[in-house]
Scaffold this motif. Structure first.
Motif, PDB file in Angstrom:
ATOM      1  N   ALA A  56      -7.340   1.688   3.284  1.00  0.00           N
ATOM      2  CA  ALA A  56      -6.282   0.738   2.963  1.00  0.00           C
ATOM      3  C   ALA A  56      -4.945   1.200   3.480  1.00  0.00           C
ATOM      4  CB  ALA A  56      -6.191   0.572   1.447  1.00  0.00           C
TER       5      ALA A  56
ATOM      6  N   THR B 123       0.840  -1.207   0.000  1.00  0.00           N
ATOM      7  CA  THR B 123       0.000   0.000   0.000  1.00  0.00           C
ATOM      8  C   THR B 123       0.875   1.257   0.000  1.00  0.00           C
ATOM      9  OG1 THR B 123      -1.652  -1.267   1.218  1.00  0.00           O
ATOM     10  CG2 THR B 123      -1.922   1.116   1.217  1.00  0.00           C
TER      11      THR B 123
ATOM     12  N   THR C  56      -4.785  -3.286   4.711  1.00  0.00           N
ATOM     13  CA  THR C  56      -5.575  -3.446   3.490  1.00  0.00           C
ATOM     14  C   THR C  56      -6.416  -4.707   3.595  1.00  0.00           C
ATOM     15  OG1 THR C  56      -3.669  -2.564   2.379  1.00  0.00           O
ATOM     16  CG2 THR C  56      -5.374  -3.514   0.981  1.00  0.00           C
TER      17      THR C  56
ATOM     18  N   ASP D 213      -4.236  -2.854  -5.372  1.00  0.00           N
ATOM     19  CA  ASP D 213      -3.715  -3.138  -4.029  1.00  0.00           C
ATOM     20  C   ASP D 213      -4.469  -4.316  -3.433  1.00  0.00           C
ATOM     21  OD1 ASP D 213      -2.225  -2.868  -1.772  1.00  0.00           O
ATOM     22  OD2 ASP D 213      -3.407  -1.227  -0.918  1.00  0.00           O
ATOM     23  N   MET D 214      -3.731  -5.250  -2.934  1.00  0.00           N
ATOM     24  CA  MET D 214      -4.358  -6.450  -2.364  1.00  0.00           C
ATOM     25  C   MET D 214      -3.995  -6.605  -0.896  1.00  0.00           C
ATOM     26  SD  MET D 214      -3.742  -9.446  -5.037  1.00  0.00           S
ATOM     27  CE  MET D 214      -5.061 -10.016  -6.003  1.00  0.00           C
TER      28      MET D 214
HETATM   29 MG   LIG Z   1      -1.814  -2.871   2.380  1.00  0.00          MG
END
Ligand SMILES: [Mg+2]
Ligand SMILES: Nc1nc2c(ncn2[C@@H]2O[C@H](COP(=O)(O)OP(=O)(O)O)[C@@H](O)[C@H]2O)c(=O)[nH]1
Length: 379
Positions: free
Chosen positions: A163, A140, A174, A193-194
């Protein structure tokens, strides 16, 4: 070996005015010959000099003797190294990359424009740079940092979606998948973003597969929320992955004296999966600043850090990667302003990602147009 014979002016006073006296003066010549014989060393390897001690003025004679001695020493060393090429220190390619980046720190503004144009020049389909990696590896923060570099100020676009990076307890980690547009309005390039790999409730293969098929609903136990920031146009769920960024942090690699088993277990199938799909990937190595005091002041110094180098070596050997697939970055996590040293290494990573993405897209298009041609000629 050479012998530096000092105080030669004791044998020949005129030598300090004119070094040629060395060849004219029998006494000084005898002294050189004696040293050569006593120490069993070639006569021309005995280097007479007169040191500056209490002098206030420069002396041509002393300078010529000193320079003559230095010349002989350098010449001998050069000849020795030519004979022993194995002893010449190999150029450290990783450090060289750092030096090159350091010389480009004044080109940040130009590079930002270049990258913005590059992102705007991709075709209209939604393209995705997917950040994957363990929890708290800096995924992130990396997206925020790239965004900040491009905007020329510190931004936290990820925060508005909850996040924002941080240790559990301080901030929300996140938990949902989000896409963040980068570049200007013309761009169709997004960062995805995961949550950390550990949070997936399915196997890694399923994790990526679900996503590639435009269905990330099953990946996490939490509700999915695909959103785009800075844009009213909703990116299609069938975004095309342009490049994957495997984000790992230095301590993680270093602490375990190699890749921890669990990470290795997940990395190999992930690499295999990306290779089968032909999707390019890079490794983003974060938190090098925590490994090096120098890098806290000048972020490009991560390229000089022994610990960072050790991590890179581990990644190269354990993941079978080329060194130039690994981009050490220092994310903007506590700064109030962007700085040239942070920017230039982040821009280098972005350039590496986009370059690989462009090659991938062009390769796919060429293959598609060739198969269309083959299909037509079959008809
Ligand atoms: Mg993250
Ligand atoms: N010192 C330092 N801290 C970082 C860096 N990148 C991320 N962090 C910190 O590491 C923690 C986890 O970062 P985050 O981006 O949330 O990781 P994620 O879980 O992979 O998304 C946060 O406290 C960040 O401030 C970096 O390059 N240097």
């Amino acid at each position: 070996m050479v012998v530096v014979a000092t105080k030669i002016d004791k044998q020949c006073e005129n030598i300090t005015e004119d070094a040629d006296h060395l060849y004219k003066c029998i006494k000084s010549h005898d002294a050189v010959r004696r040293i050569s014989k006593d120490l069993d060393i070639q006569e021309n390897h005995v280097l007479p000099v007169v040191n500056y001690t209490t002098d206030e003025k420069k002396s041509n004679g002393k300078d010529r003797l000193a320079l003559g001695a230095l010349y002989t020493m350098v010449d001998l060393a050069k000849k020795y190294l030519e004979k022993h090429t194995d002893m010449v220190k190999k150029v450290d390619e990783f450090e060289e990359r750092g030096h090159l980046l350091s010389s480009r720190r004044s080109e940040v503004e130009t590079k930002v424009k270049e990258m913005t144009e590059e992102m705007a020049s991709f075709d209209s389909e939604t393209l995705l740079i997917l950040c994957i990696g363990p929890n708290e590896s800096g995924k992130t923060s990396f997206i925020d940092s790239i965004y900040s570099t491009l905007m020329r100020e510190i931004c936290q676009i990820t925060r508005e979606f909850g996040a924002y990076g941080g240790k559990s307890g301080d901030f929300l980690n996140t938990e949902m998948f989000h896409m963040y547009k980068i570049g200007d309005q013309r761009s169709n390039v997004y960062f995805g973003d995961m949550a950390g790999m550990e949070k997936a409730v399915c196997t890694l293969k399923e994790y990526i597969q679900c996503f590639l098929e435009g269905n990330s609903q099953n990946i996490f136990s939490l509700p999915d929320a695909v959103k785009s920031s800075q844009s009213t146009d909703k990116p299609g769920r069938r975004a095309k992955i342009l490049c994957a960024c495997i984000v790992v942090h230095c301590q993680f690699v270093d602490k375990f004296n190699g890749l921890p088993g669990k990470l290795k277990e997940t990395m190999h199938p992930l690499q295999q999966f990306l290779s089968i799909k032909g999707i390019p990937y890079v490794v983003i190595l974060t938190k090098g600043d925590e490994q090096s005091e120098n890098a806290k002041l000048d972020k490009i110094q991560v390229y000089e850090s022994k610990k960072v180098k050790r991590c890179v070596k581990t990644l190269v050997t354990e993941l079978g990667l080329k060194q130039n697939f690994i981009f050490p970055v220092v994310n903007y996590t506590h700064e109030n302003n962007v700085d040239a040293t942070g920017d230039i290494i982040l821009l280098d990573a972005l350039e590496g990602i986009l370059k690989r993405g462009r090659n991938f897209l062009e390769g796919t298009r060429n293959r598609e147009s060739n198969s269309n041609k083959d299909y037509k000629s079959d008809l």
